[in-house]
Design a protein around this motif. Structure first.
Motif, PDB file in Angstrom:
ATOM      1  N   ARG A  20       0.832  -1.210   0.000  1.00 37.47           N
ATOM      2  CA  ARG A  20       0.000   0.000   0.000  1.00 37.47           C
ATOM      3  C   ARG A  20       0.866   1.259   0.000  1.00 37.47           C
ATOM      4  NH1 ARG A  20      -2.531  -2.297   4.415  1.00 37.47           N
ATOM      5  NH2 ARG A  20      -2.170  -0.405   5.643  1.00 37.47           N
ATOM      6  N   CYS A  21       1.953   1.221   0.755  1.00 39.65           N
ATOM      7  CA  CYS A  21       2.847   2.379   0.785  1.00 39.65           C
ATOM      8  C   CYS A  21       3.463   2.618  -0.591  1.00 39.65           C
ATOM      9  CB  CYS A  21       3.950   2.161   1.818  1.00 39.65           C
ATOM     10  SG  CYS A  21       3.373   2.294   3.533  1.00 39.65           S
ATOM     11  N   PHE A  22       3.764   1.534  -1.293  1.00 41.71           N
ATOM     12  CA  PHE A  22       4.315   1.674  -2.640  1.00 41.71           C
ATOM     13  C   PHE A  22       3.291   2.312  -3.576  1.00 41.71           C
ATOM     14  CE2 PHE A  22       5.262  -0.469  -6.836  1.00 41.71           C
ATOM     15  CZ  PHE A  22       6.321   0.365  -7.151  1.00 41.71           C
ATOM     16  N   ALA A  23       2.042   1.854  -3.499  1.00 41.53           N
ATOM     17  CA  ALA A  23       0.989   2.437  -4.333  1.00 41.53           C
ATOM     18  C   ALA A  23       0.760   3.903  -3.966  1.00 41.53           C
ATOM     19  CB  ALA A  23      -0.298   1.640  -4.171  1.00 41.53           C
ATOM     20  N   ASP A  24       0.791   4.188  -2.679  1.00 34.26           N
ATOM     21  CA  ASP A  24       0.543   5.555  -2.219  1.00 34.26           C
ATOM     22  C   ASP A  24       1.646   6.505  -2.671  1.00 34.26           C
ATOM     23  OD1 ASP A  24      -1.392   7.080  -0.620  1.00 34.26           O
ATOM     24  OD2 ASP A  24       0.301   7.502   0.685  1.00 34.26           O
ATOM     25  N   SER A  25       2.846   5.964  -2.894  1.00 34.88           N
ATOM     26  CA  SER A  25       3.956   6.812  -3.319  1.00 34.88           C
ATOM     27  C   SER A  25       3.698   7.420  -4.694  1.00 34.88           C
ATOM     28  CB  SER A  25       5.268   6.013  -3.334  1.00 34.88           C
ATOM     29  OG  SER A  25       5.279   5.043  -4.372  1.00 34.88           O
ATOM     30  N   ALA A  26       2.873   6.753  -5.518  1.00 36.13           N
ATOM     31  CA  ALA A  26       2.527   7.318  -6.828  1.00 36.13           C
ATOM     32  C   ALA A  26       1.751   8.618  -6.659  1.00 36.13           C
ATOM     33  CB  ALA A  26       1.719   6.310  -7.639  1.00 36.13           C
ATOM     34  N   PHE A  27       0.890   8.676  -5.652  1.00 33.56           N
ATOM     35  CA  PHE A  27       0.125   9.903  -5.393  1.00 33.56           C
ATOM     36  C   PHE A  27       1.044  11.016  -4.900  1.00 33.56           C
ATOM     37  CE2 PHE A  27      -3.569   6.900  -4.165  1.00 33.56           C
ATOM     38  CZ  PHE A  27      -3.808   6.639  -5.505  1.00 33.56           C
ATOM     39  N   ASP A  28       2.055  10.633  -4.109  1.00 31.89           N
ATOM     40  CA  ASP A  28       3.018  11.629  -3.644  1.00 31.89           C
ATOM     41  C   ASP A  28       3.743  12.274  -4.827  1.00 31.89           C
ATOM     42  OD1 ASP A  28       2.383  11.019  -1.008  1.00 31.89           O
ATOM     43  OD2 ASP A  28       3.964   9.522  -0.835  1.00 31.89           O
ATOM     44  N   LYS A  29       4.098  11.452  -5.809  1.00 29.56           N
ATOM     45  CA  LYS A  29       4.777  11.971  -6.997  1.00 29.56           C
ATOM     46  C   LYS A  29       3.889  12.976  -7.726  1.00 29.56           C
ATOM     47  CE  LYS A  29       7.019   7.487  -7.583  1.00 29.56           C
ATOM     48  NZ  LYS A  29       7.108   6.271  -8.394  1.00 29.56           N
ATOM     49  N   ILE A  30       2.628  12.606  -7.895  1.00 32.61           N
ATOM     50  CA  ILE A  30       1.700  13.486  -8.609  1.00 32.61           C
ATOM     51  C   ILE A  30       1.503  14.784  -7.834  1.00 32.61           C
ATOM     52  CG2 ILE A  30      -0.666  13.744  -9.446  1.00 32.61           C
ATOM     53  CD1 ILE A  30      -0.663  10.680  -9.907  1.00 32.61           C
ATOM     54  N   ASP A  31       1.321  14.681  -6.523  1.00 33.29           N
ATOM     55  CA  ASP A  31       1.164  15.884  -5.691  1.00 33.29           C
ATOM     56  C   ASP A  31       2.356  16.824  -5.842  1.00 33.29           C
ATOM     57  OD1 ASP A  31      -1.321  15.473  -4.627  1.00 33.29           O
ATOM     58  OD2 ASP A  31      -0.619  14.471  -2.819  1.00 33.29           O
TER      59      ASP A  31
END
Length: 322
Positions: A82-93
């Motif tokens: 889940r943390c790996f998937a969530d990191s994609a949102f961090d990149k976009i942000d």
């Protein structure tokens, strides 16, 4: 059957999927998209045997190093996914400039400012711990320096192209490489001499040739590290930094990002007579810093394969995940 090299693991995703992710994120927001994405991540967790096994092994070793005798469960490993998937949102942000400066903590920022003021080039050696994409985007708020990022997989190239389409003003050059040969070194040296930054990860072994590694202790176990990034750093004859970008929380639960610059040397020198010993020391020092932060932020470790595997025993000619 021989273990599989990280570069030959099937990349689970494509450009269309990334575009759908971005579109949905803009419409639904982070929380809304997670409702849709949760079952997808769970499916990838269930079907990703190699990645799941690697996650268990890594988290188990971290707990051993940290003196924690609690057994790793599937919930711990799923949290890792889940943390790996969530990191994609961090990149976009980051690329949408949605992360306020108040949510960013710079460690040794003066080192970067000094590079900027003197128009000096440098090489930053990062890793797949934390989120280098966030760090690249955030740096643009502080400097106009051109950053050249060396990437080793087609998936990374496509995702970064998509991120750059969000904000084309970010001065990032993506350079896909399969081998760090003389031509590549000459081109990068020219960029450094023009005051640009070169970013390369130091925690992935060669995509083409087995055995070009230095074994160094990582979380109290010997692991193979590619010689290439560190030899390149010596050839570029410029300041060398270790770079990390880690997601953290304050005591009251506020999320922030730690951008960490650690200067390693004004330049790397590999004397002919002691070349291997010196190179081993340089790689070991990098592995020690990587171990330190990996033990502190284990769920931000995004190498989902057996990191301690013998590089010479790894097959580089397979294309599908076991």
């Amino acid at each position: 059957m021989a273990a599989k090299h990280w570069s030959k693991m099937q990349e689970r995703g494509n450009r269309l999927g990334m575009q759908i992710l971005l579109f949905s994120y803009r419409i639904l927001g982070r929380k809304g998209l997670w409702i849709i994405l949760f079952p997808v991540v769970f499916y990838l967790f269930l079907t990703g045997k190699t990645a799941r096994r690697a996650s268990y092994a890594f988290l188990t070793q971290v707990r051993k190093v940290n003196g924690n005798d609690k057994v790793v469960t599937w919930r711990d490993s799923f949290r890792h996914f889940r943390c790996f998937a969530d990191s994609a949102f961090d990149k976009i942000d980051a690329w949408l400039a949605r992360i306020p400066q108040s949510n960013i903590s710079y460690t040794n920022e003066a080192l970067f400012i000094e590079l900027d003021e003197h128009a000096q080039g440098a090489i930053f050696i990062g890793s797949h711990l934390g989120n280098l994409e966030v760090c690249r985007a955030l740096s643009q708020h502080r400097s106009s320096k051109v950053i050249n990022v060396l990437v080793f997989t087609h998936h990374a190239v496509e995702f970064n192209k998509l991120l750059k389409s969000i904000n084309p003003d970010v001065a990032i050059n993506l350079i896909q490489v399969t081998d760090l040969g003389p031509d590549m070194a000459i081109m990068l040296k020219d960029k450094v001499e023009q005051g640009e930054i070169v970013v390369i990860v130091g925690d992935r072994t060669s995509t083409t040739t087995a055995g070009r590694v230095i074994e160094a202790d990582f979380l109290e176990k010997p692991a193979p590290f590619s010689q290439g990034p560190f030899i390149l750093a010596a050839l570029l004859d410029c300041p060398v930094f270790h770079l990390f970008c880690l997601k953290d929380k304050t005591a009251d639960g506020k999320v922030f990002y730690r951008v960490i610059f650690e200067k390693y040397a004004d330049k790397l020198v590999l004397p002919r007579k002691t070349r291997q010993q010196t190179l081993h020391k340089i790689v070991s020092d990098y592995a020690q810093r990587l171990s330190y932060y990996a033990a502190a932020y284990p769920y931000q470790w995004f190498n989902f394969y057996d990191f301690w595997q013998n590089d010479e025993h790894v097959s580089r000619d397979q294309n599908k995940e076991n």
